[in-house]
Design a protein around this motif. Structure first.
Motif, PDB file in Angstrom:
ATOM      1  N   LYS A  11       0.821  -1.206   0.000  1.00  0.00           N
ATOM      2  CA  LYS A  11       0.000   0.000   0.000  1.00  0.00           C
ATOM      3  C   LYS A  11       0.854   1.254   0.000  1.00  0.00           C
ATOM      4  CE  LYS A  11      -3.789   2.391   2.288  1.00  0.00           C
ATOM      5  NZ  LYS A  11      -4.691   2.479   3.460  1.00  0.00           N
ATOM      6  N   SER A  12       2.007   1.209   0.695  1.00  0.00           N
ATOM      7  CA  SER A  12       2.884   2.378   0.731  1.00  0.00           C
ATOM      8  C   SER A  12       3.411   2.722  -0.656  1.00  0.00           C
ATOM      9  CB  SER A  12       4.057   2.131   1.690  1.00  0.00           C
ATOM     10  OG  SER A  12       4.955   1.162   1.162  1.00  0.00           O
ATOM     11  N   THR A  66      -0.510   3.570  -2.948  1.00  0.00           N
ATOM     12  CA  THR A  66      -1.375   4.704  -2.624  1.00  0.00           C
ATOM     13  C   THR A  66      -0.886   5.534  -1.445  1.00  0.00           C
ATOM     14  OG1 THR A  66      -2.778   3.355  -1.168  1.00  0.00           O
ATOM     15  CG2 THR A  66      -3.401   3.473  -3.498  1.00  0.00           C
ATOM     16  N   LEU A  85       0.404   5.597   2.904  1.00  0.00           N
ATOM     17  CA  LEU A  85      -0.145   5.147   4.177  1.00  0.00           C
ATOM     18  C   LEU A  85      -0.703   6.318   4.972  1.00  0.00           C
ATOM     19  CD1 LEU A  85       2.756   2.751   5.283  1.00  0.00           C
ATOM     20  CD2 LEU A  85       0.610   2.110   4.160  1.00  0.00           C
ATOM     21  N   THR A  86      -1.729   6.033   5.756  1.00  0.00           N
ATOM     22  CA  THR A  86      -2.234   7.020   6.698  1.00  0.00           C
ATOM     23  C   THR A  86      -1.218   7.138   7.844  1.00  0.00           C
ATOM     24  OG1 THR A  86      -3.407   5.407   8.067  1.00  0.00           O
ATOM     25  CG2 THR A  86      -4.592   6.307   6.149  1.00  0.00           C
ATOM     26  N   PRO A  87      -1.289   8.195   8.671  1.00  0.00           N
ATOM     27  CA  PRO A  87      -0.363   8.304   9.814  1.00  0.00           C
ATOM     28  C   PRO A  87      -0.419   7.089  10.727  1.00  0.00           C
ATOM     29  CG  PRO A  87      -1.454  10.398   9.437  1.00  0.00           C
ATOM     30  CD  PRO A  87      -2.106   9.407   8.515  1.00  0.00           C
ATOM     31  N   GLU A  88      -1.623   6.564  10.959  1.00  0.00           N
ATOM     32  CA  GLU A  88      -1.755   5.384  11.824  1.00  0.00           C
ATOM     33  C   GLU A  88      -1.093   4.168  11.181  1.00  0.00           C
ATOM     34  OE1 GLU A  88      -4.231   7.358  10.921  1.00  0.00           O
ATOM     35  OE2 GLU A  88      -4.676   8.378  12.830  1.00  0.00           O
ATOM     36  N   GLU A  89      -1.290   4.007   9.872  1.00  0.00           N
ATOM     37  CA  GLU A  89      -0.684   2.881   9.167  1.00  0.00           C
ATOM     38  C   GLU A  89       0.837   3.027   9.111  1.00  0.00           C
ATOM     39  OE1 GLU A  89      -4.245   1.581   6.060  1.00  0.00           O
ATOM     40  OE2 GLU A  89      -2.858   3.219   5.542  1.00  0.00           O
ATOM     41  N   GLN A  90       1.325   4.268   8.957  1.00  0.00           N
ATOM     42  CA  GLN A  90       2.765   4.491   8.930  1.00  0.00           C
ATOM     43  C   GLN A  90       3.406   4.107  10.247  1.00  0.00           C
ATOM     44  OE1 GLN A  90       4.771   5.517   6.252  1.00  0.00           O
ATOM     45  NE2 GLN A  90       6.312   4.794   7.723  1.00  0.00           N
ATOM     46  N   LYS A  91       2.729   4.418  11.371  1.00  0.00           N
ATOM     47  CA  LYS A  91       3.228   4.045  12.687  1.00  0.00           C
ATOM     48  C   LYS A  91       3.270   2.524  12.823  1.00  0.00           C
ATOM     49  CE  LYS A  91       2.290   4.488  17.626  1.00  0.00           C
ATOM     50  NZ  LYS A  91       1.371   5.031  18.668  1.00  0.00           N
TER      51      LYS A  91
END
Length: 209
Positions: A152-153, A156, A158-164
């Motif tokens: 996904k990175s 599209t 990542l969201t901040p939560e997904e990046q963490k």
């Protein structure tokens, strides 16, 4: 590859005695590796990273009888929990009432005075194998989730939560990879030292609370 249970105890005779009892409890499909503690938690982390396929760690509470450690077994548990909150951890002690909270950091506190009782051994076998099975399922899920986030990175973002979440999973992946590398690149070694320093600082902060 045989899955490893690391047993940490500062007394040589205790390592021989209780590693044999733990081997009976876990069974032949696992290997109990008994090691002495290092003087500091940072050194202990470096030692633990050398072992592959570790599925649980059993730690004696008193680690200063024959080795001059600056920490107890329960403090080492707290340090490990900072970097991995799923690995099954156990405290081994003959003084159950002297273990300091928080108790939630360990799966179970093993009573030395009962470890040779067959009923107690059976209870521990069922308990510890269940914990290992759960941990292995989590490891499998972590690998799948890391691949999902990696893809996904690229596609599209990542969201901040997904990046963490991705960063946390990547840290675990790097630590496992480092354990298999005979030579650690300087940049990665600096990062590992930074992580260990952060762990020790957080432990000191906990002691002051």
């Amino acid at each position: 590859m045989t899955e490893i249970i690391v047993f940490i105890d500062d007394e040589k005779t205790s390592r021989l005695l209780y590693s044999a009892a733990l081997q009976d409890i876990y069974g032949e499909e696992y290997e109990v590796v008994a090691i002495p503690p290092d003087t500091t938690i940072a050194e202990m982390f470096t030692t633990l990273e050398k072992y592959e396929s570790v599925v649980s760690i059993v730690i004696d509470e008193k680690l200063h009888v024959e080795v001059g450690t600056d920490y107890k077994g329960s403090q080492l548990v707290e340090a490990i929990r900072i970097t991995d909150n799923k690995l099954p951890l156990y405290i081994l002690t003959s003084e159950m009432g002297l273990i300091e909270p928080p108790f939630g950091s360990v799966e179970y506190i093993i009573d030395k005075s009962k470890i040779e009782e067959e009923a107690y051994k059976t209870q521990l076998t069922l308990l510890m194998r269940r914990h290992i099975n759960s941990f292995n399922e989590i490891k499998g899920w972590r690998a799948v989730r890391f691949d999902e986030l990696l893809q996904k990175s690229v596609e599209t973002g990542l969201t901040p939560e997904e990046q963490k979440e991705y960063s946390e999973l990547d840290t675990l992946r790097i630590r496992q990879a480092l354990a298999n590398e005979p030579i650690v690149p300087a940049g990665e070694l600096d990062e590992r030292e930074r992580m260990l320093e952060e762990i020790e600082n957080r432990l000191k902060a906990l002691d002051q609370e």
